[in-house]
Design a protein around this motif. Structure first.
Motif: not given
Lengths: 386, 108
Positions: A47, B27, B30, B53-54, B57, B62-64, B76-78
């Motif tokens: 990322d 959503s 990042a 974020l990780t 998740k 959260l999910s992406y 990646k859309y969270y």
């Protein structure tokens, strides 16, 4: 005129100056190293890599098509140093400075607080000065000053000696017949950690780990990388040979470690079993001896006198052995595979306890042994003296 | 007392809550979250967001999903998960409470 490289960063193509490339490479390497032992560290680094690519893309325009060192440096500053991102260090100071300004504005409104504030900052300054003095050095291998593994360089920094002097001394000793230095060096190479991050390097030099200092180290290494790349002087054959040798040795040692781990596993298991059996046997023997009254004569006459000592000697020895084995297994796993293992603190405590218990066992053994023999030749001595 | 330290601790404590609030309506990518947090002076260096974020998740908050982008590789859309929404509700209540308490104490 600069040579440029074409790289693929996060799925985008960039033209990068050679020195900027080295910087990017170092940065990503340090990031990987910082997150290597975290859950999903790979994902986080990917990322971050994507974000860096995005930032670089934003910095480029029609006039500036090639990524230069300054662009990379600016964006690394934006994204943050590995230590900041992984949270090993406290929050960066930049926000602190801003807040301080706001803070002073606040205090001007009610002037009663102002002197207090300055006192506080004075105190903070003196504290930081104190911490400057108190910081203790830690032993690392120095990657910036190495011929083989950087052991001598690190040792020199730790002892405040000249690295060349240490190397010469080692060589002289080696040729004077102290061949045991080679395995000792290899063990040092394995056991002493390499100073990878800026924080490591600071504690290797005995400087306090503050944001300011970390910044200095990072920029220093940037300069270092630039210098190295800009100087057109090709690397000498000797240097290349030494580098090759080091990589080769590193691979050999890794292989040796893995083999050692494989060989040691059953041996260690057997040792553990033996220890366990010994404990059981000892307990059974002592209990049996006491309760049934069937202990052999030497037990009643000799062992009984020294029994407490002997039992403690025995117990200490076993505890020490188990602790040592634990440490050994943990460190093998830690080095051979990238397993997190026991924390350094735990390892230290375990090792110290192991050494103390084993030492206690040996001492007690001597004391116990001192008491054992007399019952055979005691009469003779008594006979002689009466 | 180290005022700066307390301030930064407060911000740190708020960060997760703010991220969840930002993701409640829609959503986001990042980098957009980063921009909003930077505008609000909640983060200084951008990188700190990604480990957070990780972690969220991994905690199931959260999910992406990957969304194709017109410029560059997919992004990646969270988004908040149902679990995350429940947690957000709880946090919101506790934030209100905290807010009230502070106001109450301050205006005594």
């Amino acid at each position: 005129m600069n040579k440029t490289l074409t790289i693929n960063l996060g799925g985008r193509i960039f033209h990068v100056d050679e020195s900027a490339y080295q910087l990017l490479y170092d940065y990503l390497y340090n990031l990987r190293h910082a997150f290597e032992r975290q859950e999903d560290g790979e994902e986080i680094v990917n990322d971050l890599e994507n974000r860096l690519a995005e930032l670089l893309q934003e910095s480029l325009n029609d006039r500036q098509e090639v990524v230069s060192t300054t662009i990379v440096e600016d964006n690394i500053k934006k994204l943050g140093r590995p230590e900041e991102i992984s949270g090993e260090q406290p929050e960066p100071d930049e926000s602190g400075k801003k807040e301080e300004k706001e803070g002073t504005e606040d205090t001007t409104s009610d002037s009663g607080n102002q002197p207090q504030k300055t006192e506080e900052t004075d105190k903070q300054q003196s504290e930081t000065k104190d911490s400057d003095r108190k910081v203790s050095k830690r032993l690392f291998r120095d990657p910036d000053n190495r011929i083989l593994g950087g052991v001598a360089g690190g040792l020199a920094l730790y002892l405040n000696w000249d690295p060349t002097l240490i190397r010469l001394a080692l060589l002289v000793l080696l040729f004077a017949g102290y061949g045991t230095l080679i395995p000792i060096y290899l063990v040092c190479w394995l056991v002493i950690p390499k100073a990878n991050t800026a924080a490591d390097k600071l504690s290797m030099h005995g400087r306090p780990v503050t944001m300011e200092n970390i910044g200095k180290v990072v920029t220093d290494s940037f300069d270092h990388a630039n210098e190295y790349l800009r100087s057109d002087k090709p690397r000498t054959t000797l240097q290349r040979f030494a580098d090759g040798l080091v990589t080769f040795c590193g691979i050999l040692i890794k292989i040796a470690l893995v083999i050692m781990a494989i060989i040691c596993a059953p041996v260690l298991l057997a040792l553990l079993l033996v220890l366990f059996a010994l404990v059981l046997a000892g307990i059974a023997y002592i209990c049996g001896g006491w309760t049934m009254g069937v202990a052999p004569e030497w037990f009643n006459s000799g062992f009984a006198h020294a029994s407490t000592i002997a039992i403690w000697c025995y117990v200490c020895g076993i505890i020490g052995g188990i602790l040592l084995i634990t440490c050994f297994v943990s460190s093998i796993f830690r080095m051979a595979f990238k397993w997190k293992g026991l924390s350094q603190q735990t390892m230290k405590v375990l090792l110290i306890t192991a050494i103390i218990t084993i030492a206690a066992s040996v001492v007690l053994g001597f004391i116990g042994g001192w008491h054992f023999p007399p019952f055979e030749y005691q009469p003779i001595i008594q006979y002689d003296y009466t | 007392m180290n005022v700066d330290n307390v301030k930064s601790q407060m911000r740190k404590g708020m960060l997760e809550y703010c991220i969840m609030l930002l993701l409640r309506k829609e959503s986001s990518y990042a980098s957009d979250i980063i921009q909003k947090l930077k505008d609000a002076h909640l983060i200084v260096v951008e990188g700190t967001l990604y480990p957070l974020l990780t972690r969220l998740k991994n905690d199931g908050i959260l999910s992406y999903e990957w969304v194709e982008s017109t410029q560059g590789p997919p992004r990646k859309y969270y988004a908040l998960t149902p679990d995350g929404e429940a947690a957000l509700g709880e946090l919101e209540r506790s934030w209100m409470e905290l807010n009230e308490t502070i106001n109450h104490i301050a205006n005594r």
